[in-house]
Design a protein around this motif. Sequence first.
Motif, short mmCIF file in Angstrom:
data_model
loop_
_atom_site.label_atom_id
_atom_site.label_comp_id
_atom_site.label_asym_id
_atom_site.label_seq_id
_atom_site.Cartn_x
_atom_site.Cartn_y
_atom_site.Cartn_z
N VAL A 40 0.74 -1.47 7.83
CA VAL A 40 2.20 -1.48 7.89
C VAL A 40 2.69 -0.52 6.80
CG1 VAL A 40 2.38 -3.57 6.47
CG2 VAL A 40 4.31 -2.85 7.85
N ILE A 42 5.59 0.67 4.55
CA ILE A 42 6.83 0.16 3.98
C ILE A 42 7.56 1.33 3.34
CG2 ILE A 42 7.90 -1.42 2.32
CD1 ILE A 42 6.44 -2.98 4.44
N LEU A 88 11.89 -7.49 1.66
CA LEU A 88 10.92 -7.45 2.75
C LEU A 88 11.45 -8.20 3.95
CD1 LEU A 88 7.68 -8.12 0.71
CD2 LEU A 88 8.27 -6.00 1.91
N SER A 91 6.26 -10.74 6.99
CA SER A 91 5.16 -11.25 6.19
C SER A 91 4.10 -10.15 6.05
CB SER A 91 4.53 -12.46 6.87
OG SER A 91 3.34 -12.81 6.19
N LEU A 92 3.57 -10.02 4.84
CA LEU A 92 2.52 -9.02 4.59
C LEU A 92 1.17 -9.69 4.31
CD1 LEU A 92 4.53 -6.52 2.38
CD2 LEU A 92 4.11 -6.42 4.85
N ARG A 95 -2.29 -8.24 5.43
CA ARG A 95 -2.00 -6.94 6.05
C ARG A 95 -2.44 -5.81 5.12
NH1 ARG A 95 1.70 -6.61 10.21
NH2 ARG A 95 0.57 -4.65 10.47
N VAL A 97 -1.17 -2.63 3.56
CA VAL A 97 0.17 -2.12 3.29
C VAL A 97 0.09 -0.73 2.66
CG1 VAL A 97 2.30 -2.52 1.99
CG2 VAL A 97 1.05 -4.45 2.96
N ILE A 117 5.23 -6.85 -3.47
CA ILE A 117 4.35 -6.84 -2.31
C ILE A 117 3.08 -7.66 -2.58
CG2 ILE A 117 2.86 -5.33 -0.93
CD1 ILE A 117 5.30 -3.37 -0.93
N GLU A 120 2.96 -11.28 -1.74
CA GLU A 120 2.82 -11.60 -0.31
C GLU A 120 1.36 -11.75 0.11
OE1 GLU A 120 5.40 -11.81 2.23
OE2 GLU A 120 6.53 -12.19 0.38
N PRO A 122 -1.27 -9.42 0.45
CA PRO A 122 -1.76 -8.49 1.47
C PRO A 122 -3.28 -8.27 1.34
CG PRO A 122 -0.76 -7.28 -0.33
CD PRO A 122 -0.54 -8.74 -0.62
#
Length: 177
Positions: A40, A42, A88, A91-92, A95, A97, A117, A120, A122
């Motif tokens: 993802v 951002i 945000l 949901s990260l 993930r 990022v 971040i 979250e 990731p």
Amino acid sequence: MRIEIDDKTFDIMLEYEQIKKRIRLLAIQLNVDYENRIPVFIGVLNGSFIFLADLIKEVDIPSEVSFVKVSSYKGDKSTGRVKEEIGLQMSLKDRDVIIVEDIVDSGHTMEYLLNMIKKEDPASVNVCTLLLKPNSVKTKFDEITYIGFEIPDDFVVGYGLDYNGLGRNLKDIYKAV
């Protein structure tokens, strides 16, 4: 070429053709590094929207895009304080990022974003920045993996970067004289 924006004068620093070539190379690197993953991206508004739009057109792996908006500038100086304007939107967790930034200079904004971040949880976090001012960065960031251009400590506008809200629409990047 010399231009005037508000009360400042600027000279050309990077032409659009140079920027496009570098973006293609960054995208190739991202395509290889994130093969078989769905990262993802951002984008950090407002400055990164042109860079992210051109970058994502060159990325050919499955990916998602979202945005955050934070600010720390007033005129041509960083205030040293980061203000979150849009947080945000997804949901990260677990993930991959990629934070896409127009410029990393003092690093205050980047430090804020990375902390936000990482909360979250990731799977990974990396930064892709069009411009990096290595002599201005106050903190070392291992996450800055993809760099378009390293530049001196000049104030710059164009290609998404602004001065008092003006100049984002310029294709090239200009430095204050």
